[in-house]
Write an enzyme that holds these catalytic residues in place. Structure first.
Site, mmCIF file in Angstrom:
data_model
loop_
_atom_site.group_PDB
_atom_site.id
_atom_site.type_symbol
_atom_site.label_atom_id
_atom_site.label_comp_id
_atom_site.label_asym_id
_atom_site.label_seq_id
_atom_site.Cartn_x
_atom_site.Cartn_y
_atom_site.Cartn_z
ATOM 1 N N CYS A 148 0.816 -1.235 0.000
ATOM 2 C CA CYS A 148 0.000 0.000 0.000
ATOM 3 C C CYS A 148 0.840 1.271 0.000
ATOM 4 C CB CYS A 148 -0.943 -0.004 1.192
ATOM 5 S SG CYS A 148 -2.127 -1.358 1.094
ATOM 6 N N HIS A 199 -3.469 7.279 1.840
ATOM 7 C CA HIS A 199 -3.831 5.944 1.357
ATOM 8 C C HIS A 199 -5.207 5.549 1.898
ATOM 9 C CE1 HIS A 199 -3.859 1.845 0.317
ATOM 10 N NE2 HIS A 199 -3.793 1.447 1.567
ATOM 11 N N ASN A 224 -9.766 -0.406 -0.837
ATOM 12 C CA ASN A 224 -8.303 -0.277 -0.742
ATOM 13 C C ASN A 224 -7.668 -0.836 -2.014
ATOM 14 O OD1 ASN A 224 -5.581 -0.524 -0.209
ATOM 15 N ND2 ASN A 224 -5.840 -1.381 1.849
HETATM 16 N N1 COA Z 1 -18.640 -8.463 8.711
HETATM 17 C C1 COA Z 1 -19.187 -8.605 9.930
HETATM 18 N N2 COA Z 1 -18.441 -8.809 11.046
HETATM 19 C C2 COA Z 1 -17.116 -8.859 10.900
HETATM 20 C C3 COA Z 1 -16.490 -8.724 9.651
HETATM 21 C C4 COA Z 1 -17.294 -8.507 8.526
HETATM 22 N N3 COA Z 1 -16.812 -8.341 7.282
HETATM 23 N N4 COA Z 1 -15.147 -8.809 9.816
HETATM 24 C C5 COA Z 1 -14.951 -8.999 11.126
HETATM 25 N N5 COA Z 1 -16.136 -9.035 11.779
HETATM 26 C C6 COA Z 1 -16.373 -9.214 13.201
HETATM 27 C C7 COA Z 1 -15.249 -9.941 13.900
HETATM 28 O O1 COA Z 1 -15.411 -11.334 13.804
HETATM 29 C C8 COA Z 1 -15.396 -9.428 15.309
HETATM 30 O O2 COA Z 1 -16.421 -10.134 15.933
HETATM 31 P P1 COA Z 1 -16.334 -10.503 17.504
HETATM 32 O O3 COA Z 1 -16.289 -9.186 18.218
HETATM 33 O O4 COA Z 1 -17.594 -11.282 17.731
HETATM 34 O O5 COA Z 1 -15.087 -11.297 17.657
HETATM 35 C C9 COA Z 1 -15.860 -7.995 15.148
HETATM 36 O O6 COA Z 1 -16.415 -7.922 13.820
HETATM 37 C C10 COA Z 1 -14.732 -6.983 15.274
HETATM 38 O O7 COA Z 1 -13.646 -7.437 14.450
HETATM 39 P P2 COA Z 1 -12.311 -6.634 14.340
HETATM 40 O O8 COA Z 1 -11.421 -7.292 13.354
HETATM 41 O O9 COA Z 1 -11.772 -6.378 15.720
HETATM 42 O O10 COA Z 1 -12.886 -5.243 13.747
HETATM 43 P P3 COA Z 1 -12.216 -3.850 13.586
HETATM 44 O O11 COA Z 1 -13.052 -2.803 14.153
HETATM 45 O O12 COA Z 1 -10.769 -3.877 13.975
HETATM 46 O O13 COA Z 1 -12.281 -3.643 11.995
HETATM 47 C C11 COA Z 1 -10.813 -3.754 10.112
HETATM 48 C C12 COA Z 1 -11.608 -4.540 11.147
HETATM 49 C C13 COA Z 1 -10.090 -4.745 9.222
HETATM 50 C C14 COA Z 1 -11.799 -2.945 9.287
HETATM 51 C C15 COA Z 1 -9.835 -2.815 10.826
HETATM 52 O O14 COA Z 1 -9.139 -3.516 11.830
HETATM 53 C C16 COA Z 1 -8.844 -2.212 9.895
HETATM 54 O O15 COA Z 1 -9.184 -1.456 9.002
HETATM 55 N N6 COA Z 1 -7.537 -2.505 10.098
HETATM 56 C C17 COA Z 1 -6.512 -2.008 9.238
HETATM 57 C C18 COA Z 1 -6.499 -2.841 7.994
HETATM 58 C C19 COA Z 1 -5.621 -2.279 6.973
HETATM 59 O O16 COA Z 1 -5.404 -1.095 6.940
HETATM 60 N N7 COA Z 1 -5.159 -3.163 6.094
HETATM 61 C C20 COA Z 1 -4.400 -2.788 4.985
HETATM 62 C C21 COA Z 1 -3.133 -2.174 5.396
HETATM 63 S S1 COA Z 1 -2.725 -1.090 4.164
#
Ligand code: COA
Length: 339
Positions: free
Chosen positions: A110, A257, A287
């Site tokens: 990224c 980004h 993304n």
């Molecule tokens: N739909 C519904 N529920 C989902 C889900 C989806 N697509 N993906 C995850 N969940 C659930 C999880 O299972 C979890 O459930 P639980 O609380 O029962 O265990 C809950 O939602 C929270 O999951 P979590 O992964 O902690 O969510 P989050 O708030 O951290 O959001 C991202 C997830 C990926 C959106 C976030 O962490 C993020 O953007 N991280 C950075 C990613 C990134 O930038 N990647 C590229 C780098 S360039």
């Protein structure tokens, strides 16, 4: 000698996948994806379109914007190459009719657009090239497990490109100083385990030992990545502003980004940058890795929101871990809508 942005272009594959489309096959909802990431839909390659074709279209538009038919080098940043070997850039140069110019790929996930800009600017600064076509192109949805709800909603495909030419540091479009960094200790937070030399040598090569299907796809630890993204982008933005002898108040736009709307909002809050100066198109594209920042710039320029003379901070963070930032004053160049 300074590298100056003299053309911009972008291209998105036509197939549109909404959150509701995804929720038909995945245990997710439009509401979850929108509120956690800011994404409403993304574009996805289909019908034989892949990284090279996306790069060619974006490159063609950037050359048209620059009003030039020739460059001395083509650089493609991609983390979804057509093949492990060779690089796609020579083929892109050929398909654009650019002849036998220097051409190579660069991989930095990224942050690929920032690393690539610095590399392309270096080709100009060293006198190796007068003009460089630099493209960020990704068909990364092909590397994401369609059954993994943690990653499948986040990514989209597309390509964005700029033409750089040799110029003066005080011209509009002149790239300012760069801040680039990495932290390989956290490499496993975002990785595709199989397909490379490490997996091939570990299992004795093709045909020896089974690789679990999930290992061919991206693995991501979202929470720690989120924290790292906010910290690193904020630090990098501050570092580059200091190097450029500028302050946050001088900025018209943060072109960051597009990984997660909440990450961008958190960075803006840390920097004390008003939210209306944060450029956002993640809702429509998701993304797109190294294509993210140029697609965003193209989008804002084509809609007349990013205007000549405005000061922009470009910043990105991604796998590696890796990050980078630079500043520029936007030049008066034409930009076509990407559709
Ligand atoms: N739909 C519904 N529920 C989902 C889900 C989806 N697509 N993906 C995850 N969940 C659930 C999880 O299972 C979890 O459930 P639980 O609380 O029962 O265990 C809950 O939602 C929270 O999951 P979590 O992964 O902690 O969510 P989050 O708030 O951290 O959001 C991202 C997830 C990926 C959106 C976030 O962490 C993020 O953007 N991280 C950075 C990613 C990134 O930038 N990647 C590229 C780098 S360039």
């Amino acid at each position: 000698m300074t590298a100056v942005v003299t053309g911009i272009g972008g291209f998105l594959p036509p197939r549109r996948v909404t959150n509701d489309d995804l929720s038909r096959t995945l245990d997710t909802t439009d509401e979850w994806i929108r509120t956690r990431t800011g994404i409403r839909e993304r574009r996805v390659v289909s019908g034989g379109l892949s990284t090279g074709a996306l790069a060619v279209e974006a490159g063609r538009r950037a050359l048209r914007s620059a009003g030039t038919g020739g460059v001395d080098a083509v650089v493609v940043a991609t983390t979804s190459p057509e093949r492990l070997c060779p690089a796609v850039a020579p083929e892109v140069a050929f398909r654009l009719g650019l002849g036998t110019v220097a051409a190579f790929d660069l991989t930095s996930a990224c942050s690929g657009f920032l690393y690539g800009l610095a590399t392309a600017a270096g080709l100009i600064g060293s006198g190796t090239a007068d003009r460089v076509l630099f493209i960020g192109a990704e068909a990364f949805t092909t590397l994401v497990n369609p059954e993994d709800r943690a990653t499948a909603p986040i990514f989209g495909d597309g390509a964005g490109a700029v033409v750089l030419r040799r110029g003066e540091p005080d011209e509009p479009g002149a790239l300012g100083p760069f801040d680039l960094g990495s932290d390989g200790a956290l490499a496993d937070l975002l990785a595709i385990p199989a397909g490379g030399a490490r997996q091939r040598s570990a299992d004795g090569g093709p045909g020896h030992g089974a690789v679990p299907a999930a290992d061919w796809y991206l693995r991501m630890e979202g929470r720690p990545l989120y924290t790292q993204a906010v910290e690193r982008m904020t630090q990098s933005a501050r570092a580059v502003l200091k190097r450029a002898d500028r302050s946050v108040a001088d900025l018209d736009w943060l072109a960051g980004h597009q990984a997660n709307l909440r990450i961008l909002q958190a960075v803006a809050e840390e920097l004390e940058l008003p939210e209306e100066r944060v450029a956002v198109n993640i809702d429509r594209v998701g993304n797109t890795l190294s294509a993210s920042v140029p697609l965003l710039l193209n989008d804002y320029a084509a809609r007349g929101e990013l205007r000549a003379g405005q000061r922009v901070l470009l910043s990105a963070f991604g796998a590696g871990l890796s990050w980078g930032s630079t500043v520029l004053v936007w030049p008066g160049i034409p930009a076509e809508p990407v559709g």
